[in-house]
Design an enzyme around this catalytic site. Structure first.
Site, PDB file in Angstrom:
ATOM      1  N   ASN A  17       0.854  -1.184   0.000  1.00  0.00           N
ATOM      2  CA  ASN A  17       0.000   0.000   0.000  1.00  0.00           C
ATOM      3  C   ASN A  17       0.894   1.240   0.000  1.00  0.00           C
ATOM      4  OD1 ASN A  17      -1.453   2.308   1.110  1.00  0.00           O
ATOM      5  ND2 ASN A  17      -3.136   0.880   1.511  1.00  0.00           N
ATOM      6  N   ARG A  28       5.155  18.883  -0.302  1.00  0.00           N
ATOM      7  CA  ARG A  28       5.887  19.853  -1.125  1.00  0.00           C
ATOM      8  C   ARG A  28       5.366  19.716  -2.564  1.00  0.00           C
ATOM      9  NH1 ARG A  28      11.017  21.559   0.929  1.00  0.00           N
ATOM     10  NH2 ARG A  28      10.611  22.057   3.141  1.00  0.00           N
ATOM     11  N   HIS A  53      -5.459   3.706  -1.743  1.00  0.00           N
ATOM     12  CA  HIS A  53      -6.731   4.033  -1.108  1.00  0.00           C
ATOM     13  C   HIS A  53      -7.014   5.516  -1.366  1.00  0.00           C
ATOM     14  CE1 HIS A  53      -9.561   3.323   2.562  1.00  0.00           C
ATOM     15  NE2 HIS A  53     -10.056   4.225   1.754  1.00  0.00           N
ATOM     16  N   ARG A  55      -8.709   8.342  -0.870  1.00  0.00           N
ATOM     17  CA  ARG A  55      -9.748   8.898  -0.007  1.00  0.00           C
ATOM     18  C   ARG A  55     -10.302  10.183  -0.627  1.00  0.00           C
ATOM     19  NH1 ARG A  55     -10.165   6.536   4.930  1.00  0.00           N
ATOM     20  NH2 ARG A  55      -8.481   5.079   5.523  1.00  0.00           N
ATOM     21  N   HIS A  60      -3.641  11.640   0.728  1.00  0.00           N
ATOM     22  CA  HIS A  60      -2.450  10.987   0.224  1.00  0.00           C
ATOM     23  C   HIS A  60      -2.627  10.636  -1.259  1.00  0.00           C
ATOM     24  CE1 HIS A  60      -4.838   7.538   1.539  1.00  0.00           C
ATOM     25  NE2 HIS A  60      -4.479   7.652   2.809  1.00  0.00           N
ATOM     26  N   GLU A  84      -8.757   0.483  -2.960  1.00  0.00           N
ATOM     27  CA  GLU A  84      -9.620   0.453  -1.799  1.00  0.00           C
ATOM     28  C   GLU A  84     -10.431   1.733  -1.705  1.00  0.00           C
ATOM     29  OE1 GLU A  84      -6.777   0.159   1.359  1.00  0.00           O
ATOM     30  OE2 GLU A  84      -6.868  -2.016   1.320  1.00  0.00           O
ATOM     31  N   THR A 114      -8.380   6.958   9.948  1.00  0.00           N
ATOM     32  CA  THR A 114      -7.913   5.788   9.203  1.00  0.00           C
ATOM     33  C   THR A 114      -9.016   4.737   9.289  1.00  0.00           C
ATOM     34  OG1 THR A 114      -6.107   4.195   8.842  1.00  0.00           O
ATOM     35  CG2 THR A 114      -6.737   4.611  11.140  1.00  0.00           C
ATOM     36  N   HIS A 205      -4.087  -4.112   7.793  1.00  0.00           N
ATOM     37  CA  HIS A 205      -4.117  -2.968   8.714  1.00  0.00           C
ATOM     38  C   HIS A 205      -3.223  -3.204   9.921  1.00  0.00           C
ATOM     39  CE1 HIS A 205      -5.847   1.078   9.348  1.00  0.00           C
ATOM     40  NE2 HIS A 205      -5.355   0.859  10.544  1.00  0.00           N
ATOM     41  N   ASP A 206      -2.166  -2.432   9.970  1.00  0.00           N
ATOM     42  CA  ASP A 206      -1.169  -2.485  11.054  1.00  0.00           C
ATOM     43  C   ASP A 206      -0.399  -3.802  11.106  1.00  0.00           C
ATOM     44  OD1 ASP A 206      -2.901  -0.360  13.461  1.00  0.00           O
ATOM     45  OD2 ASP A 206      -1.524   0.124  11.814  1.00  0.00           O
ATOM     46  N   GLY A 228       0.966  -1.285   4.364  1.00  0.00           N
ATOM     47  CA  GLY A 228       1.439   0.037   3.978  1.00  0.00           C
ATOM     48  C   GLY A 228       2.194   0.744   5.072  1.00  0.00           C
ATOM     49  N   HIS A 229       1.487   1.182   6.092  1.00  0.00           N
ATOM     50  CA  HIS A 229       2.102   2.106   7.060  1.00  0.00           C
ATOM     51  C   HIS A 229       3.433   1.590   7.606  1.00  0.00           C
ATOM     52  CE1 HIS A 229       1.711   5.663   9.655  1.00  0.00           C
ATOM     53  NE2 HIS A 229       2.448   4.951  10.478  1.00  0.00           N
TER      54      HIS A 229
END
Ligand SMILES: CC(=O)[C@@H](O)[C@H](O)COP(=O)(O)O
Ligand SMILES: NCC(=O)COP(=O)(O)O
Length: 260
Positions: A17, A28, A53, A55, A60, A84, A114, A205-206, A228-229
């Site tokens: 992700n 920037r 994803h 959103r 992002h 997603e 999130t 997720h996580d 991802g994260h």
């Protein structure tokens, strides 16, 4: 087997992700770090897919990223593109435009911090069914983001989903606590129930390098993890290529260490 539910890969596929690359880039007007460049590095290192994803607030992933990654994925026919989002918000426009391999329906509100819960199908199942049907007509596999509730899996299949994605934050949050094993058992039961209902199983997720192997050993039915994260955080330290290789090793370790 229905190509919409055929497994992407014999072992568990890793879908990277790239949301957080876009989030850093957006601070920037320089175009760096490049989402496409780092997704390319991830694929070159062996990742079997890319997830975005987009959103509604574009915090992002922006609309152009969705199309830029679609163009990249066209050069990687063995890899999968997973988009997603909430199909009642902006997701379906992207699905119609780029026809990814997979759409993951996530019940997030527009400004949600999130993703933090799965679908409640008693309330939303009837509204989801025609959108799932539309994805299938476009040749797009559908995965529903779900809490680890075994009793909810039959309903996910009944509305036409091909897969569910287990929302794994409760497991990740319990990782360093005495509740870890109970959570593993809960997710293992949910994965089994999903397969028994005729679904394939994704997870995300996580997830991270610490908790991934144990999760996949407990739930070997999982055919795809989207991460991802934590992966992007690792990539800041280790580089994207080395990070992907380490996550792929975590997956192989779960499969007994000798999976291809
Ligand atoms: C659905 C889910 O758990 C994640 O895939 C989601 O993409 C996380 O969104 P953020 O990256 O905006 O936290
Ligand atoms: N569906 C989960 C995903 O794509 C990434 O979630 P996270 O690893 O950023 O928590």
């Amino acid at each position: 087997m229905n190509p919409l539910i055929a497994p992407a890969h014999p072992a568990t596929a890793l879908s990277v992700n790239v949301n957080k690359i876009a989030q850093l880039r957006n601070t920037r007007h320089l175009g760096i770090p490049s989402v496409v460049r780092l997704a390319t590095v991830a694929l070159e290192a062996g990742a079997q897919g890319v997830t975005v994803h987009p959103r509604p607030d574009e915090r992002h992933i922006r609309a152009h990223d969705v199309h830029d990654i679609a163009a990249l994925m066209a050069q990687w026919p063995q890899a999968e593109y997973n988009i997603e989002g909430n199909p009642f918000h902006n997701l379906m426009g992207f699905i119609r435009a780029v026809k990814p391999h997979q759409a993951t329906f996530v019940p997030d509100s527009e400004g949600q911090f999130t993703s933090d819960h799965g679908w409640g199908l008693a309330a939303d199942g009837d509204r989801l069914r025609p959108l799932i049907d539309e994805c299938h007509a476009l040749g797009v596999r559908v995965s529903l983001f779900m809490d680890a509730e075994p009793g909810a899996m039959a309903a996910a299949r009944a509305v036409g989903a091909d897969r569910i994605e287990l929302y794994t934050e409760p497991y990740a949050a319990a990782w360093a606590t005495p509740q870890r094993d109970a959570q593993l058992q809960r997710f293992a039961a949910a994965a089994r129930a999903a397969v028994q209902a005729g679904l394939q199983v994704n997870a995300g997720h996580d997830l991270n390098r610490d908790n991934l192997t144990a999760f996949l050993r407990a739930a070997p039915e999982v055919v795809e993890v989207s991460i991802g994260h934590a992966l992007i955080a690792d990539a800041l330290e280790l580089g994207m290529a080395e990070t992907v290789r380490r996550y792929l090793q975590c997956i192989r370790d779960a499969a007994g260490g000798d999976a291809a």
